[in-house]
Design a protein around this motif. Sequence first.
Motif, PDB file in Angstrom:
ATOM      1  N   THR A 273       0.851  -1.213   0.182  1.00 27.90           N
ATOM      2  CA  THR A 273       0.101  -0.098  -0.145  1.00 27.90           C
ATOM      3  C   THR A 273       0.849   1.044   0.017  1.00 27.90           C
ATOM      4  O   THR A 273       0.667   2.105  -0.710  1.00 27.90           O
ATOM      5  CB  THR A 273      -1.024  -0.180   1.364  1.00 27.90           C
ATOM      6  OG1 THR A 273      -1.895  -1.132   1.181  1.00 27.90           O
ATOM      7  CG2 THR A 273      -1.772   1.160   1.391  1.00 27.90           C
ATOM      8  N   CYS A 274       1.753   1.259   0.804  1.00 24.76           N
ATOM      9  CA  CYS A 274       2.773   2.479   0.949  1.00 24.76           C
ATOM     10  C   CYS A 274       3.345   2.515  -0.411  1.00 24.76           C
ATOM     11  O   CYS A 274       3.856   3.735  -0.621  1.00 24.76           O
ATOM     12  CB  CYS A 274       3.785   2.389   2.071  1.00 24.76           C
ATOM     13  SG  CYS A 274       2.910   2.553   3.701  1.00 24.76           S
ATOM     14  N   GLY A 275       3.966   1.569  -1.012  1.00 19.04           N
ATOM     15  CA  GLY A 275       4.955   1.464  -2.116  1.00 19.04           C
ATOM     16  C   GLY A 275       4.059   2.161  -3.338  1.00 19.04           C
ATOM     17  O   GLY A 275       4.377   2.980  -4.060  1.00 19.04           O
ATOM     18  N   VAL A 276       2.719   1.537  -3.399  1.00 21.98           N
ATOM     19  CA  VAL A 276       1.820   2.093  -4.672  1.00 21.98           C
ATOM     20  C   VAL A 276       1.568   3.625  -4.288  1.00 21.98           C
ATOM     21  O   VAL A 276       1.716   4.470  -5.364  1.00 21.98           O
ATOM     22  CB  VAL A 276       0.565   1.346  -4.423  1.00 21.98           C
ATOM     23  CG1 VAL A 276      -0.354   2.150  -5.310  1.00 21.98           C
ATOM     24  CG2 VAL A 276       0.817  -0.039  -4.970  1.00 21.98           C
ATOM     25  N   GLY A 277       1.269   4.137  -3.280  1.00 23.64           N
ATOM     26  CA  GLY A 277       0.987   5.682  -2.879  1.00 23.64           C
ATOM     27  C   GLY A 277       2.306   6.362  -3.191  1.00 23.64           C
ATOM     28  O   GLY A 277       2.159   7.470  -3.758  1.00 23.64           O
ATOM     29  N   PHE A 278       3.461   5.806  -2.677  1.00 23.37           N
ATOM     30  CA  PHE A 278       4.746   6.734  -3.158  1.00 23.37           C
ATOM     31  C   PHE A 278       4.830   6.726  -4.547  1.00 23.37           C
ATOM     32  O   PHE A 278       5.224   7.691  -5.203  1.00 23.37           O
ATOM     33  CB  PHE A 278       5.844   5.980  -2.439  1.00 23.37           C
ATOM     34  CG  PHE A 278       7.111   6.630  -2.669  1.00 23.37           C
ATOM     35  CD1 PHE A 278       7.776   7.876  -2.228  1.00 23.37           C
ATOM     36  CD2 PHE A 278       8.101   6.155  -3.904  1.00 23.37           C
ATOM     37  CE1 PHE A 278       9.089   8.357  -2.465  1.00 23.37           C
ATOM     38  CE2 PHE A 278       9.165   6.663  -4.218  1.00 23.37           C
ATOM     39  CZ  PHE A 278       9.822   7.736  -3.373  1.00 23.37           C
ATOM     40  N   PHE A 279       4.966   5.731  -5.322  1.00 19.83           N
ATOM     41  CA  PHE A 279       5.075   5.694  -6.981  1.00 19.83           C
ATOM     42  C   PHE A 279       3.831   6.375  -7.707  1.00 19.83           C
ATOM     43  O   PHE A 279       4.166   6.947  -8.655  1.00 19.83           O
ATOM     44  CB  PHE A 279       5.460   4.520  -7.380  1.00 19.83           C
ATOM     45  CG  PHE A 279       6.738   3.873  -6.888  1.00 19.83           C
ATOM     46  CD1 PHE A 279       7.847   4.385  -7.446  1.00 19.83           C
ATOM     47  CD2 PHE A 279       6.876   2.736  -6.038  1.00 19.83           C
ATOM     48  CE1 PHE A 279       9.281   4.124  -6.968  1.00 19.83           C
ATOM     49  CE2 PHE A 279       8.092   2.374  -5.540  1.00 19.83           C
ATOM     50  CZ  PHE A 279       9.245   2.909  -6.061  1.00 19.83           C
ATOM     51  N   ALA A 280       2.750   6.289  -7.089  1.00 19.73           N
ATOM     52  CA  ALA A 280       1.603   6.960  -7.832  1.00 19.73           C
ATOM     53  C   ALA A 280       1.659   8.341  -7.844  1.00 19.73           C
ATOM     54  O   ALA A 280       1.610   9.096  -8.551  1.00 19.73           O
ATOM     55  CB  ALA A 280       0.304   6.579  -7.137  1.00 19.73           C
ATOM     56  N   ASP A 281       2.364   9.149  -6.433  1.00 21.42           N
ATOM     57  CA  ASP A 281       2.414  10.442  -6.333  1.00 21.42           C
ATOM     58  C   ASP A 281       3.662  10.848  -7.204  1.00 21.42           C
ATOM     59  O   ASP A 281       3.636  11.871  -8.223  1.00 21.42           O
ATOM     60  CB  ASP A 281       2.986  10.645  -5.037  1.00 21.42           C
ATOM     61  CG  ASP A 281       1.739  10.922  -3.920  1.00 21.42           C
ATOM     62  OD1 ASP A 281       0.407  10.848  -4.519  1.00 21.42           O
ATOM     63  OD2 ASP A 281       1.937  10.963  -2.727  1.00 21.42           O
ATOM     64  N   ARG A 282       4.729   9.939  -7.347  1.00 22.53           N
ATOM     65  CA  ARG A 282       6.055  10.467  -8.030  1.00 22.53           C
ATOM     66  C   ARG A 282       5.783  10.401  -9.719  1.00 22.53           C
ATOM     67  O   ARG A 282       6.083  11.258 -10.523  1.00 22.53           O
ATOM     68  CB  ARG A 282       7.291   9.532  -7.963  1.00 22.53           C
ATOM     69  CG  ARG A 282       8.437   9.783  -8.713  1.00 22.53           C
ATOM     70  CD  ARG A 282       9.623   8.857  -8.187  1.00 22.53           C
ATOM     71  NE  ARG A 282       9.919   9.749  -6.759  1.00 22.53           N
ATOM     72  CZ  ARG A 282      11.253   9.587  -6.404  1.00 22.53           C
ATOM     73  NH1 ARG A 282      12.037   8.456  -6.885  1.00 22.53           N
ATOM     74  NH2 ARG A 282      11.435   9.919  -5.269  1.00 22.53           N
ATOM     75  N   TRP A 283       5.060   9.265 -10.236  1.00 25.18           N
ATOM     76  CA  TRP A 283       4.793   9.126 -11.542  1.00 25.18           C
ATOM     77  C   TRP A 283       3.354   9.830 -12.063  1.00 25.18           C
ATOM     78  O   TRP A 283       3.138   9.997 -13.243  1.00 25.18           O
ATOM     79  CB  TRP A 283       4.809   7.677 -11.875  1.00 25.18           C
ATOM     80  CG  TRP A 283       6.235   7.269 -11.731  1.00 25.18           C
ATOM     81  CD1 TRP A 283       7.316   7.864 -11.510  1.00 25.18           C
ATOM     82  CD2 TRP A 283       6.493   5.642 -11.483  1.00 25.18           C
ATOM     83  NE1 TRP A 283       8.304   6.910 -11.518  1.00 25.18           N
ATOM     84  CE2 TRP A 283       7.782   5.700 -11.428  1.00 25.18           C
ATOM     85  CE3 TRP A 283       5.584   4.621 -11.390  1.00 25.18           C
ATOM     86  CZ2 TRP A 283       8.348   4.569 -11.152  1.00 25.18           C
ATOM     87  CZ3 TRP A 283       6.308   3.340 -11.183  1.00 25.18           C
ATOM     88  CH2 TRP A 283       7.614   3.116 -11.176  1.00 25.18           C
ATOM     89  N   GLY A 284       2.436  10.145 -11.019  1.00 27.04           N
ATOM     90  CA  GLY A 284       1.121  10.770 -11.313  1.00 27.04           C
ATOM     91  C   GLY A 284       0.211   9.884 -12.525  1.00 27.04           C
ATOM     92  O   GLY A 284      -0.560  10.426 -13.115  1.00 27.04           O
ATOM     93  N   MET A 285       0.314   8.553 -12.130  1.00 24.28           N
ATOM     94  CA  MET A 285      -0.611   7.811 -13.180  1.00 24.28           C
ATOM     95  C   MET A 285      -1.381   6.854 -11.997  1.00 24.28           C
ATOM     96  O   MET A 285      -1.379   5.633 -12.270  1.00 24.28           O
ATOM     97  CB  MET A 285       0.364   6.827 -14.029  1.00 24.28           C
ATOM     98  CG  MET A 285       1.204   7.863 -14.986  1.00 24.28           C
ATOM     99  SD  MET A 285       2.017   6.805 -16.206  1.00 24.28           S
ATOM    100  CE  MET A 285       3.113   5.853 -15.103  1.00 24.28           C
TER     101      MET A 285
END
Length: 451
Positions: A273-285
């Motif tokens: 969950t935390c990994g998806v939150g971090f990368f979704a913020d960074r990549w905006g997808m």
Amino acid sequence: MEKDLRITDTQYLLALTIFFLSYAIFEVPSNVFLKRLRPSLWLSGLMFCWGIMMTVQGLVHNFGGLMGMRWMLGMFEAGLYPGVTYYLSCWYKRSEFGIRVALFFSAATVSGAFGGLLAAAISNMDGIGTCFSWPVKSHPQTFAWLGGKPAWAWIFILEGLATVVAGALSFFIIQDFPDTAKFLTEAERTVVVRRLQGDDQFSAAGEQLRMKYIYKSILDWKTWVGMMIYAGLDMPLYAFSLFLPSIINQVRFKATPANLLTVPVYFFACVITCGVGFFADRWGMRGYFNLIFLCIGAAGYIILIASRNAALSYFAVYLATCGIYPVIPNTVAWVANNVEGSYKRSVTLAMVIGFGNINGAVSSNVYRADQQPWYPLGESLVLLYIGLGLVFSFIYLIFLRRENARRNRGERNEIIGGDKSSGHEVNGRYDTVDDAKRDKGDEWSGYRYIL
């Protein structure tokens, strides 16, 4: 619980179901009150009250008392998740919000892990307090409220009392909105507000309650598609959390080992969950993350439906978490990122989460005792709901992409001042761009949706 309270399997499922009804009904009003009142007062008060309800739930001795406490528990707990997610959206930029809501939501997965450990430990308290017990003449097999408590009652009492303490302390910890936060100086509040306004959050400086903001939320297509996405995620969430120990128990293990085997599952869910939150913020997808992880979750439930092997089913549980836990905060962040206007966003988030919780009531009734140990009906319906979330995530992504393209082509431009060449009359006429931003929110032509 069924034995001690002398209730049937159907009554047990009704007690689970009634929670979701009050939980869903009070979410929108709660978010409006949160905006009108202080978060430090409203959120801490809700937590304190539902801690009391949880504690009293461990003292009930009949079906009517259990139903009443479940209704009250849902009513007070309703405002927390939509309230905190809305509250966080008022402090952080859109590119920072996903990891914050993921960290907050991951507390649910951590609590699931600790819940398993606590349940295993508290199960040893069965019957403590029997020196105070006496027979109840009308129902000899029922525990008097001061009598010896079974293990399930101690779980509610102890965790409820801990929540009461946390609620009382949170009054002194929770800060209010950026434009009124007391721990910031006037200059610092200005910096925070301007930072948010630079991220197209034009209402960060404050907004007066007007009914048109609520109507805008209700009439916005994004609200309704978001509700369908969240419904496809929330029913699987509650089904998973309510019945995971039962599934493991029925497949192979006794109650205490089953509770302990839930711990690594929830730990894995927290990390992903935390990994998806971090990368979704960074990549905006965010939409693409939804599609990928919902497919993984669907694969997990297909295995659960087809498998009759305990080890394979336990492995499939980990895949199933990928289609539930990381996708829920990602969807909340996705919806919040694409709604501007503080009151509109508060109502939209509450409607999305509230509708999802109504579908959570379905989860209470699909894992039937007569289908142990594999629960084919429950697993099939969860898979159906995941498919629903997948379809509407795709629809949301496509429509946002098309709307951004129209704005890039200038089809949504407003007329600013007297310059008719700058836009189209149908999109509105405004004296300044700031007037257009404040009035139209995310419908302003310069606003771009997060995909």
